[in-house]
Design an enzyme around this catalytic site. Structure first.
Site, short mmCIF file in Angstrom:
data_model
loop_
_atom_site.label_atom_id
_atom_site.label_comp_id
_atom_site.label_asym_id
_atom_site.label_seq_id
_atom_site.Cartn_x
_atom_site.Cartn_y
_atom_site.Cartn_z
N HIS A 1 -7.66 -5.36 -1.01
CA HIS A 1 -6.39 -4.59 -0.73
C HIS A 1 -6.04 -5.20 0.52
O HIS A 1 -6.69 -5.52 1.51
CB HIS A 1 -6.90 -3.24 -0.41
CG HIS A 1 -5.63 -2.33 -0.54
ND1 HIS A 1 -4.66 -2.10 -1.51
CD2 HIS A 1 -5.01 -1.44 0.54
CE1 HIS A 1 -3.62 -1.47 -1.04
NE2 HIS A 1 -4.02 -0.76 0.00
N ASP B 1 -9.63 -4.87 -5.46
CA ASP B 1 -8.84 -3.94 -4.97
C ASP B 1 -9.15 -2.61 -5.77
O ASP B 1 -8.92 -2.70 -6.92
CB ASP B 1 -7.34 -4.05 -4.67
CG ASP B 1 -6.51 -2.93 -4.00
OD1 ASP B 1 -7.45 -1.87 -3.84
OD2 ASP B 1 -5.48 -3.03 -4.04
N SER C 1 0.96 -1.13 0.03
CA SER C 1 0.06 -0.02 -0.05
C SER C 1 1.02 1.27 0.06
O SER C 1 1.60 1.44 -0.85
CB SER C 1 -0.77 0.08 1.27
OG SER C 1 -1.92 0.79 0.99
#
Length: 327
Positions: free
Chosen positions: A295, A263, A165
């Site tokens: 995600h 995601d 991320s």
């Protein structure tokens, strides 16, 4: 009725991450737990300890070594945690147990960087802290560093960057800096970078409303404007690698990109892969997509089949050997 005090009035709300009050107070709802380092974790056998990297700012890291070292140098992974630049730390249960798994299964040394977070420290502080930390780690390549675990166990010919991320965004940026400023990292050449579910934004129209929903298409861009008020927008190369003029100078030999089917950042992950493949960079880039997953799913459920497969691919990547040229 008297009005609320500034300590009660909300300035910005980015649920489920955090709430910012008008008096500057920050209330975080995720990523606030911490766990201590351990000597020979009972499940993985991995030992860990915390070190201060920059005493003036308190920037620190958690170091990990596997149980089986056997008098040999091991690959080195410098890892940057996720959390939208505003939540989580290198000391959270999420990252501690994940890196225990990585270090145990891949038999590598790991350094998990704890950079300062927004909004107390707006981006680009996280990037500057991460670069200073990377320089500190790689200073040990000349055995001039203060940390014995790095001096004694790390193979600086087999060093990797990694992150998920926002941490993947940082890892990418560190690879760019390594390629354009090799003298600042003592001439060390990063071998590979694992870019897991990167938090990138694509170019788009200006954002017109203030409502925040991290699950919406505009959610990541809205959060970016919050954590980096000085940004030039969604074309800022810190968050949009397709606008990076030095992309072909990426300072590593290999990149492995991970994306997840459900995601909202999946498409920009694929764009990053295609852009890197066609920008003139001389390295090798690969991509792995996890079907039916969202995600950073692998941090939420480390034992599910797709998380196990992701870990296997990551371990294989970290165990790749750099082919030394013959003079």
């Amino acid at each position: 009725m008297e009005g609320k005090s500034s300590s009660e009035e909300i300035a910005h709300e980015f649920l489920p991450f955090l709430r910012i009050y008008k008096d500057g107070r920050v209330e975080r709802f995720l990523g606030t737990q911490v766990v201590p380092p351990s000597i020979e974790d009972p499940k993985s056998g991995v030992s860990s300890k915390d070190v201060v990297i920059i005493p003036e700012t308190g920037v620190s890291a958690r170091l990990y070594v596997p149980k089986l070292i056997q008098n040999k140098k091991l690959p080195l992974l410098v890892y940057f945690h996720g959390g939208g630049f505003c939540i989580e730390t290198a000391f959270s249960p999420t990252y501690h147990y994940f890196l225990n798994d990585v270090v145990s299964q891949a038999n590598v040394i790991a350094v998990s960087v704890d950079y300062r977070r927004a909004p107390e420290h707006y981006v680009p502080i996280a990037f500057e802290d991460s670069w200073a930390s990377l320089k500190w780690v790689l200073s040990h390549s000349k055995r001039g560093g203060s940390e014995s675990w790095l001096n004694d166990y790390a193979d600086f010919d087999q060093d990797f960057l990694g992150g998920d991320s926002a941490g993947a965004t940082i890892a990418h940026s560190m690879a760019i800096r390594a390629g354009t400023n090799p003298e600042q990292i003592h001439g060390v050449k990063i071998f590979g970078a694992a870019i897991v579910h990167p938090y990138f934004c694509s170019s788009g129209e200006p954002i017109l409303d203030d409502k925040f929903d991290i699950g919406s298409k505009e959610g990541p861009a809205k959060l970016w404007y919050c954590v980096c008020p000085s940004t030039t927008g969604r074309n800022d190369p810190l968050i949009n690698p397709t606008t990076e003029t030095n992309l072909a100078s990426l300072g590593c030999d290999r990149v492995l990109v991970f994306v997840a089917d459900k995601d909202i950042l999946r498409d920009i992950g694929w764009v990053y892969f295609e852009t890197l493949k066609n920008c003139g960079w001389s390295g090798v880039v690969e991509i792995m997509e996890s079907q039916g997953e969202d995600h950073v799913f692998h941090l939420v459920n480390r034992s599910c089949e797709n998380a196990v497969n992701l870990m296997k691919r990551l371990v294989s990547f970290l165990n790749m050997k750099r082919v030394q040229s013959i003079p």
